[in-house]
Write a protein that holds these residues in place. Structure first.
Motif, PDB file in Angstrom:
ATOM      1  N   ARG A 199      26.906  14.017  -8.401  1.00  0.00           N
ATOM      2  CA  ARG A 199      26.186  12.746  -8.276  1.00  0.00           C
ATOM      3  C   ARG A 199      26.250  12.009  -9.603  1.00  0.00           C
ATOM      4  O   ARG A 199      26.115  12.614 -10.680  1.00  0.00           O
ATOM      5  N   LEU A 200      26.437  10.699  -9.554  1.00  0.00           N
ATOM      6  CA  LEU A 200      26.529   9.872 -10.754  1.00  0.00           C
ATOM      7  C   LEU A 200      25.353   8.905 -10.825  1.00  0.00           C
ATOM      8  O   LEU A 200      25.060   8.197  -9.870  1.00  0.00           O
ATOM      9  N   LEU A 201      24.683   8.888 -11.991  1.00  0.00           N
ATOM     10  CA  LEU A 201      23.629   7.913 -12.286  1.00  0.00           C
ATOM     11  C   LEU A 201      24.114   7.014 -13.413  1.00  0.00           C
ATOM     12  O   LEU A 201      24.745   7.488 -14.369  1.00  0.00           O
ATOM     13  N   VAL A 202      23.796   5.732 -13.327  1.00  0.00           N
ATOM     14  CA  VAL A 202      24.238   4.751 -14.315  1.00  0.00           C
ATOM     15  C   VAL A 202      23.071   3.858 -14.716  1.00  0.00           C
ATOM     16  O   VAL A 202      22.246   3.481 -13.882  1.00  0.00           O
ATOM     17  N   SER A 203      23.001   3.549 -15.999  1.00  0.00           N
ATOM     18  CA  SER A 203      22.074   2.534 -16.504  1.00  0.00           C
ATOM     19  C   SER A 203      22.889   1.530 -17.299  1.00  0.00           C
ATOM     20  O   SER A 203      23.585   1.907 -18.249  1.00  0.00           O
ATOM     21  N   ASP A 204      22.855   0.270 -16.914  1.00  0.00           N
ATOM     22  CA  ASP A 204      23.668  -0.755 -17.567  1.00  0.00           C
ATOM     23  C   ASP A 204      22.839  -2.022 -17.701  1.00  0.00           C
ATOM     24  O   ASP A 204      22.662  -2.770 -16.744  1.00  0.00           O
ATOM     25  N   THR A 205      22.279  -2.227 -18.887  1.00  0.00           N
ATOM     26  CA  THR A 205      21.397  -3.359 -19.136  1.00  0.00           C
ATOM     27  C   THR A 205      21.879  -4.139 -20.356  1.00  0.00           C
ATOM     28  O   THR A 205      22.827  -3.735 -21.027  1.00  0.00           O
ATOM     29  N   SER A 206      21.179  -5.200 -20.667  1.00  0.00           N
ATOM     30  CA  SER A 206      21.549  -6.014 -21.827  1.00  0.00           C
ATOM     31  C   SER A 206      21.303  -5.288 -23.141  1.00  0.00           C
ATOM     32  O   SER A 206      21.849  -5.661 -24.179  1.00  0.00           O
ATOM     33  N   THR A 207      20.498  -4.239 -23.107  1.00  0.00           N
ATOM     34  CA  THR A 207      20.172  -3.513 -24.347  1.00  0.00           C
ATOM     35  C   THR A 207      20.907  -2.185 -24.490  1.00  0.00           C
ATOM     36  O   THR A 207      20.788  -1.521 -25.522  1.00  0.00           O
ATOM     37  N   GLY A 208      21.663  -1.777 -23.481  1.00  0.00           N
ATOM     38  CA  GLY A 208      22.395  -0.524 -23.601  1.00  0.00           C
ATOM     39  C   GLY A 208      22.923  -0.051 -22.268  1.00  0.00           C
ATOM     40  O   GLY A 208      22.467  -0.478 -21.203  1.00  0.00           O
ATOM     41  N   SER A 209      23.938   0.843 -22.343  1.00  0.00           N
ATOM     42  CA  SER A 209      24.567   1.380 -21.145  1.00  0.00           C
ATOM     43  C   SER A 209      24.712   2.891 -21.274  1.00  0.00           C
ATOM     44  O   SER A 209      24.769   3.433 -22.380  1.00  0.00           O
ATOM     45  N   GLY A 210      24.782   3.553 -20.137  1.00  0.00           N
ATOM     46  CA  GLY A 210      24.997   4.984 -20.149  1.00  0.00           C
ATOM     47  C   GLY A 210      25.201   5.512 -18.746  1.00  0.00           C
ATOM     48  O   GLY A 210      25.014   4.802 -17.755  1.00  0.00           O
ATOM     49  N   TYR A 211      25.620   6.785 -18.677  1.00  0.00           N
ATOM     50  CA  TYR A 211      25.797   7.422 -17.381  1.00  0.00           C
ATOM     51  C   TYR A 211      25.474   8.906 -17.498  1.00  0.00           C
ATOM     52  O   TYR A 211      25.512   9.487 -18.588  1.00  0.00           O
ATOM     53  N   ALA A 212      25.170   9.508 -16.352  1.00  0.00           N
ATOM     54  CA  ALA A 212      24.909  10.940 -16.302  1.00  0.00           C
ATOM     55  C   ALA A 212      25.440  11.477 -14.986  1.00  0.00           C
ATOM     56  O   ALA A 212      25.211  10.887 -13.927  1.00  0.00           O
ATOM     57  N   TYR A 213      26.160  12.589 -15.059  1.00  0.00           N
ATOM     58  CA  TYR A 213      26.584  13.320 -13.873  1.00  0.00           C
ATOM     59  C   TYR A 213      25.629  14.488 -13.646  1.00  0.00           C
ATOM     60  O   TYR A 213      25.269  15.197 -14.587  1.00  0.00           O
ATOM     61  N   LEU A 214      25.239  14.684 -12.379  1.00  0.00           N
ATOM     62  CA  LEU A 214      24.435  15.828 -11.972  1.00  0.00           C
ATOM     63  C   LEU A 214      25.330  16.771 -11.177  1.00  0.00           C
ATOM     64  O   LEU A 214      26.055  16.329 -10.268  1.00  0.00           O
ATOM     65  N   ASP A 215      25.304  18.057 -11.514  1.00  0.00           N
ATOM     66  CA  ASP A 215      26.188  19.007 -10.847  1.00  0.00           C
ATOM     67  C   ASP A 215      25.699  19.328  -9.433  1.00  0.00           C
ATOM     68  O   ASP A 215      24.735  18.736  -8.939  1.00  0.00           O
ATOM     69  N   GLU A 216      26.375  20.300  -8.801  1.00  0.00           N
ATOM     70  CA  GLU A 216      26.074  20.637  -7.408  1.00  0.00           C
ATOM     71  C   GLU A 216      24.631  21.084  -7.218  1.00  0.00           C
ATOM     72  O   GLU A 216      24.062  20.943  -6.132  1.00  0.00           O
ATOM     73  N   GLY A 217      24.012  21.629  -8.258  1.00  0.00           N
ATOM     74  CA  GLY A 217      22.627  22.068  -8.170  1.00  0.00           C
ATOM     75  C   GLY A 217      21.624  21.041  -8.626  1.00  0.00           C
ATOM     76  O   GLY A 217      20.424  21.335  -8.704  1.00  0.00           O
ATOM     77  N   GLY A 218      22.074  19.823  -8.941  1.00  0.00           N
ATOM     78  CA  GLY A 218      21.173  18.770  -9.383  1.00  0.00           C
ATOM     79  C   GLY A 218      20.825  18.833 -10.849  1.00  0.00           C
ATOM     80  O   GLY A 218      19.921  18.121 -11.312  1.00  0.00           O
ATOM     81  N   ARG A 219      21.519  19.672 -11.624  1.00  0.00           N
ATOM     82  CA  ARG A 219      21.269  19.794 -13.065  1.00  0.00           C
ATOM     83  C   ARG A 219      22.239  18.918 -13.845  1.00  0.00           C
ATOM     84  O   ARG A 219      23.318  18.570 -13.362  1.00  0.00           O
ATOM     85  N   LEU A 220      21.878  18.610 -15.076  1.00  0.00           N
ATOM     86  CA  LEU A 220      22.720  17.754 -15.899  1.00  0.00           C
ATOM     87  C   LEU A 220      24.060  18.423 -16.174  1.00  0.00           C
ATOM     88  O   LEU A 220      24.120  19.561 -16.630  1.00  0.00           O
ATOM     89  N   ALA A 221      25.145  17.695 -15.914  1.00  0.00           N
ATOM     90  CA  ALA A 221      26.484  18.194 -16.198  1.00  0.00           C
ATOM     91  C   ALA A 221      27.111  17.478 -17.380  1.00  0.00           C
ATOM     92  O   ALA A 221      27.848  18.088 -18.165  1.00  0.00           O
ATOM     93  N   LEU A 222      26.828  16.179 -17.540  1.00  0.00           N
ATOM     94  CA  LEU A 222      27.456  15.371 -18.585  1.00  0.00           C
ATOM     95  C   LEU A 222      26.651  14.092 -18.740  1.00  0.00           C
ATOM     96  O   LEU A 222      26.216  13.517 -17.743  1.00  0.00           O
ATOM     97  N   LEU A 223      26.439  13.659 -19.984  1.00  0.00           N
ATOM     98  CA  LEU A 223      25.694  12.421 -20.227  1.00  0.00           C
ATOM     99  C   LEU A 223      26.256  11.707 -21.445  1.00  0.00           C
ATOM    100  O   LEU A 223      26.531  12.348 -22.467  1.00  0.00           O
ATOM    101  N   ALA A 224      26.420  10.403 -21.328  1.00  0.00           N
ATOM    102  CA  ALA A 224      26.884   9.576 -22.443  1.00  0.00           C
ATOM    103  C   ALA A 224      26.148   8.250 -22.406  1.00  0.00           C
ATOM    104  O   ALA A 224      25.896   7.703 -21.328  1.00  0.00           O
ATOM    105  N   ALA A 225      25.802   7.731 -23.576  1.00  0.00           N
ATOM    106  CA  ALA A 225      25.074   6.464 -23.634  1.00  0.00           C
ATOM    107  C   ALA A 225      25.360   5.752 -24.945  1.00  0.00           C
ATOM    108  O   ALA A 225      25.808   6.362 -25.928  1.00  0.00           O
ATOM    109  N   SER A 226      25.074   4.454 -24.949  1.00  0.00           N
ATOM    110  CA  SER A 226      25.318   3.658 -26.150  1.00  0.00           C
ATOM    111  C   SER A 226      24.171   3.733 -27.140  1.00  0.00           C
ATOM    112  O   SER A 226      24.335   3.380 -28.303  1.00  0.00           O
ATOM    113  N   ASN A 227      22.988   4.208 -26.691  1.00  0.00           N
ATOM    114  CA  ASN A 227      21.865   4.372 -27.611  1.00  0.00           C
ATOM    115  C   ASN A 227      20.897   5.416 -27.061  1.00  0.00           C
ATOM    116  O   ASN A 227      20.973   5.807 -25.892  1.00  0.00           O
ATOM    117  N   ARG A 228      19.998   5.868 -27.919  1.00  0.00           N
ATOM    118  CA  ARG A 228      19.076   6.944 -27.535  1.00  0.00           C
ATOM    119  C   ARG A 228      18.115   6.516 -26.437  1.00  0.00           C
ATOM    120  O   ARG A 228      17.752   7.335 -25.575  1.00  0.00           O
TER     121      ARG A 228
END
Length: 293
Positions: A199-228
């Motif tokens: 599953r892919l989640l995305v946040s893309d706003t005027s103040t920053g962007s990022g994404y996170a993949y959730l694995d088959e069990g719903g746990r964090l698999a990968l996350l990247a963002a432009s700010n904390r």
């Protein structure tokens, strides 16, 4: 040892490669397990299928980056790696228990490293195996300790989060752009694999962007963002939508914001393994995947 051969991995080798990986990492987990940790488990059938799907993907995208070591007994060692733009990454590296320390690992890794010739950056996620760590260090990788958090999420601590949406293939350009800024290269063709199983989640706003993949069990698999702030928003969403018992792995010291979230959610903090890097600093805000990095 005289009949040992290092050769490119083929799709027909993937099942044997999975067996070598499973046996190697299970033995390592048993050998390095700390008293407070759960008893190590062999891969489940769904986990095995996911591992083989990823390896078939890498054999397809990077046939010169995936290798097996074999002798008269069959496949005794494996290494899978990939090139993404200017980045070389090691996905998996394992030698059968009982065959380690016999001169199999070094030529196997050398074959995979040759696939990265000309790449200005390198990444790998290392276990705590002292023999493997020594080889990575000798190959020029700086080793950065990896932290992880586990436990039951205290849901009373989860804040209200907005500006996070479901992602899709239309977000690949955004994600690759973020990855280039953080690790010097996009994930490129790996997104097709990840989107097919996670599953892919995305946040893309005027103040920053990022994404996170959730694995088959719903746990964090990968996350990247432009700010904390964006990274924190995504991680809280992952915890809110995930299972009661969860884990956040592959956290480097450069990503203290993960500890801010995880410890606030009452998860336990521990340390295992290393992020190995050449020609780059630990990406942040970023939580790498163990194989796709």
């Amino acid at each position: 040892m005289g009949d040992l051969r290092i050769r490119p991995m083929t799709p027909a080798d993937v099942a044997d490669a999975e067996r070598v990986s499973d046996e190697g990492f299970y033995e390592l987990d048993m050998r390095t397990r700390r008293g407070s940790w759960p008893e190590p488990q062999r891969r489940t059938d769904p986990h095995r299928e996911a591992w083989m799907a990823r390896t078939r993907h890498l054999v397809g995208t990077d046939p010169r980056g995936c290798w097996v070591a074999e002798d008269g007994t069959g496949v005794v060692g494996i290494a899978t790696s990939f090139r993404r733009e200017s980045l070389w990454g090691l996905a998996t590296y394992a030698v059968l228990p009982g065959r380690q320390g016999q001169g199999i690992g070094k030529p196997l890794l050398a074959a995979a490293l040759a696939h990265g010739s000309g790449c200005v950056r390198g990444m790998l996620s290392a276990s705590a195996d002292p023999r493997a760590v020594r080889i990575y260090h000798q190959a020029g990788f700086e080793l950065h300790p990896q932290l992880f958090l586990t436990g039951a999420v205290d849901r009373t601590t989860i804040p209200a989060v907005a500006k996070v949406r479901e992602g899709s293939a239309s977000d690949i350009d955004l994600m690759d752009s973020l990855d280039r800024g953080l690790r010097g290269a996009g994930h490129g063709p790996d997104h097709e694999l990840m989107l097919s199983t996670w599953r892919l989640l995305v946040s893309d706003t005027s103040t920053g962007s990022g994404y996170a993949y959730l694995d088959e069990g719903g746990r964090l698999a990968l996350l990247a963002a432009s700010n904390r702030r964006t990274a924190t928003r995504l991680l809280w969403t992952v915890l809110a939508d995930g299972p009661a018992e969860t884990s956040i792995g592959h956290v480097t010291g450069a990503n203290q914001w993960v500890l801010d979230v995880g410890l606030a959610a009452r998860l336990r903090l521990d340390q295992e393994g290393y992020l190995g890097l050449r020609g780059m600093k630990p990406p942040a805000p970023y939580v790498h995947h163990g194989a796709l990095l």
